[in-house]
Design a protein around this motif. Structure first.
Motif, short mmCIF file in Angstrom:
data_model
loop_
_atom_site.label_atom_id
_atom_site.label_comp_id
_atom_site.label_asym_id
_atom_site.label_seq_id
_atom_site.Cartn_x
_atom_site.Cartn_y
_atom_site.Cartn_z
N VAL A 99 0.87 -1.18 0.00
CA VAL A 99 0.00 0.00 0.00
C VAL A 99 0.90 1.22 0.00
CG1 VAL A 99 -1.85 1.25 1.18
CG2 VAL A 99 -1.71 -1.25 1.39
N VAL A 100 0.61 2.16 -0.91
CA VAL A 100 1.37 3.42 -0.97
C VAL A 100 0.37 4.56 -1.01
CG1 VAL A 100 3.20 4.70 -2.12
CG2 VAL A 100 3.16 2.20 -2.29
N ALA A 111 2.97 6.62 -9.80
CA ALA A 111 3.60 5.58 -8.99
C ALA A 111 2.95 4.22 -9.20
CB ALA A 111 3.57 5.98 -7.52
N ALA A 112 1.62 4.17 -9.32
CA ALA A 112 0.93 2.90 -9.54
C ALA A 112 1.32 2.30 -10.89
CB ALA A 112 -0.58 3.09 -9.46
N ASP A 113 1.43 3.13 -11.92
CA ASP A 113 1.85 2.64 -13.23
C ASP A 113 3.27 2.08 -13.16
OD1 ASP A 113 1.42 2.49 -16.22
OD2 ASP A 113 3.19 3.79 -16.16
N ALA A 114 4.17 2.81 -12.50
CA ALA A 114 5.56 2.34 -12.37
C ALA A 114 5.62 1.04 -11.57
CB ALA A 114 6.42 3.41 -11.69
N ALA A 115 4.83 0.95 -10.51
CA ALA A 115 4.81 -0.27 -9.68
C ALA A 115 4.32 -1.47 -10.48
CB ALA A 115 3.93 -0.05 -8.45
N ALA A 116 3.27 -1.28 -11.26
CA ALA A 116 2.72 -2.38 -12.04
C ALA A 116 3.71 -2.87 -13.09
CB ALA A 116 1.42 -1.94 -12.71
N LYS A 117 4.51 -1.96 -13.62
CA LYS A 117 5.49 -2.32 -14.65
C LYS A 117 6.76 -2.94 -14.07
CE LYS A 117 3.98 1.26 -17.90
NZ LYS A 117 4.26 2.62 -18.39
N ALA A 118 6.98 -2.78 -12.77
CA ALA A 118 8.24 -3.18 -12.16
C ALA A 118 8.33 -4.65 -11.74
CB ALA A 118 8.54 -2.30 -10.94
N VAL A 126 -6.69 1.59 -7.15
CA VAL A 126 -6.06 2.91 -7.16
C VAL A 126 -7.18 3.87 -6.78
CG1 VAL A 126 -4.89 4.67 -8.52
CG2 VAL A 126 -4.43 2.26 -8.99
N ARG A 127 -7.11 4.43 -5.58
CA ARG A 127 -8.16 5.33 -5.07
C ARG A 127 -7.68 6.76 -5.19
NH1 ARG A 127 -11.89 4.43 -0.62
NH2 ARG A 127 -11.88 2.30 -1.40
N LEU A 128 -8.50 7.59 -5.83
CA LEU A 128 -8.07 8.94 -6.19
C LEU A 128 -8.77 10.04 -5.40
CD1 LEU A 128 -7.90 8.44 -10.04
CD2 LEU A 128 -6.07 8.25 -8.35
N GLY A 129 -8.47 10.16 -4.15
CA GLY A 129 -8.83 11.32 -3.35
C GLY A 129 -10.29 11.57 -3.10
N LEU A 130 -11.18 10.67 -3.42
CA LEU A 130 -12.60 10.90 -3.22
C LEU A 130 -13.00 10.42 -1.82
CD1 LEU A 130 -15.20 11.89 -4.49
CD2 LEU A 130 -15.57 9.61 -5.39
N GLY A 131 -13.41 11.34 -0.97
CA GLY A 131 -13.88 10.99 0.36
C GLY A 131 -12.80 10.66 1.37
N ILE A 132 -11.55 10.93 1.05
CA ILE A 132 -10.47 10.64 2.00
C ILE A 132 -9.56 11.85 2.16
CG2 ILE A 132 -10.48 8.12 1.82
CD1 ILE A 132 -8.34 8.27 -0.30
N LYS A 135 -6.44 12.74 -0.21
CA LYS A 135 -5.33 11.81 -0.36
C LYS A 135 -5.67 10.76 -1.41
CE LYS A 135 -3.47 12.02 4.31
NZ LYS A 135 -3.20 11.20 5.51
N SER A 136 -4.64 10.12 -1.93
CA SER A 136 -4.81 9.04 -2.89
C SER A 136 -3.91 7.89 -2.47
CB SER A 136 -4.41 9.51 -4.28
OG SER A 136 -5.24 10.55 -4.70
N PHE A 137 -4.25 6.68 -2.90
CA PHE A 137 -3.40 5.55 -2.58
C PHE A 137 -3.63 4.46 -3.61
CE2 PHE A 137 -7.33 4.55 -0.38
CZ PHE A 137 -7.50 3.19 -0.59
N PHE A 138 -2.71 3.49 -3.62
CA PHE A 138 -2.94 2.29 -4.39
C PHE A 138 -2.52 1.08 -3.58
CE2 PHE A 138 1.40 3.31 -5.82
CZ PHE A 138 2.03 2.08 -5.76
#
Length: 182
Positions: A99-100, A111-118, A126-132, A135-138
């Motif tokens: 979790v990042v 970062a999520a794209d780079a992580a998936a490719k690595a 991948v949660r994009l700042g809605l209701g938190i 903040k965003s995280f994956f």
């Protein structure tokens, strides 16, 4: 097949709608979504061929101007990224969970794209700042070594850009995390 994505993150909802309109009129890029997110931000995600995405981004950054918080273009996006952003990724047996967390949306996507490719990992969400609070995280899963390598690649992909809040790698996570938290 989606090859490229572009995202604009703004501090104004009204300017966000205006920016989305300009981006759609500028090229053949398609709209994945345009929506308000917390706290009072607006995000626009487009996809298409590299040329169309770049044309739309140029128009969007011009209209968004001083209300643009961050933006990105990923020319060869990992095929799992949009599914994870839409919450439709399947989760099988999990050896490790990574979790990042970020203060901004664009950094989470880069970062999520780079992580998936690595590594041999699966992007779960991948949660994009809605209701938190903006903040965003994956979250991603795979074998422990792959998850560690992917989390490291995510951090490296940002360089000095963006703001990472925290990250973790959890070996052998409790299965309840996938039924009660997802």
């Amino acid at each position: 097949m989606i090859t490229s994505i572009g995202l604009v993150e703004l501090t104004s909802i009204a300017r966000g709608v205006e920016t989305a309109d300009a981006m759609l009129k500028a090229s053949d890029a398609a709209l994945a979504f345009a929506k308000p997110v917390c706290p009072g931000k607006f995000i626009i995600l487009i996809h298409g061929d590299v040329g169309s995405v770049n044309e739309s981004m140029t128009a969007g950054l011009g209209v968004g101007a001083d209300k643009v918080v961050n933006h990105l273009v990923i020319p060869r996006v990992h095929p799992d990224l949009l599914a994870a952003m839409n919450g439709v990724s399947a989760v099988g047996p999990v050896e490790a969970l990574g979790v990042v967390e970020f203060f901004d949306i664009a950094s989470a996507i880069i970062a999520a794209d780079a992580a998936a490719k690595a590594g041999r990992v699966t992007l779960i969400e991948v949660r994009l700042g809605l209701g938190i609070g903006g903040k965003s995280f994956f979250k991603l899963c795979g074998e422990v070594a792959d998850v560690k390598a992917s989390v490291g690649a995510a951090m490296s992909a940002l360089g000095s850009r963006g703001q990472v809040v925290s990250s973790c790698v959890i070996p052998a996570p409790d299965p309840v995390l996938f039924t009660e938290m997802m």
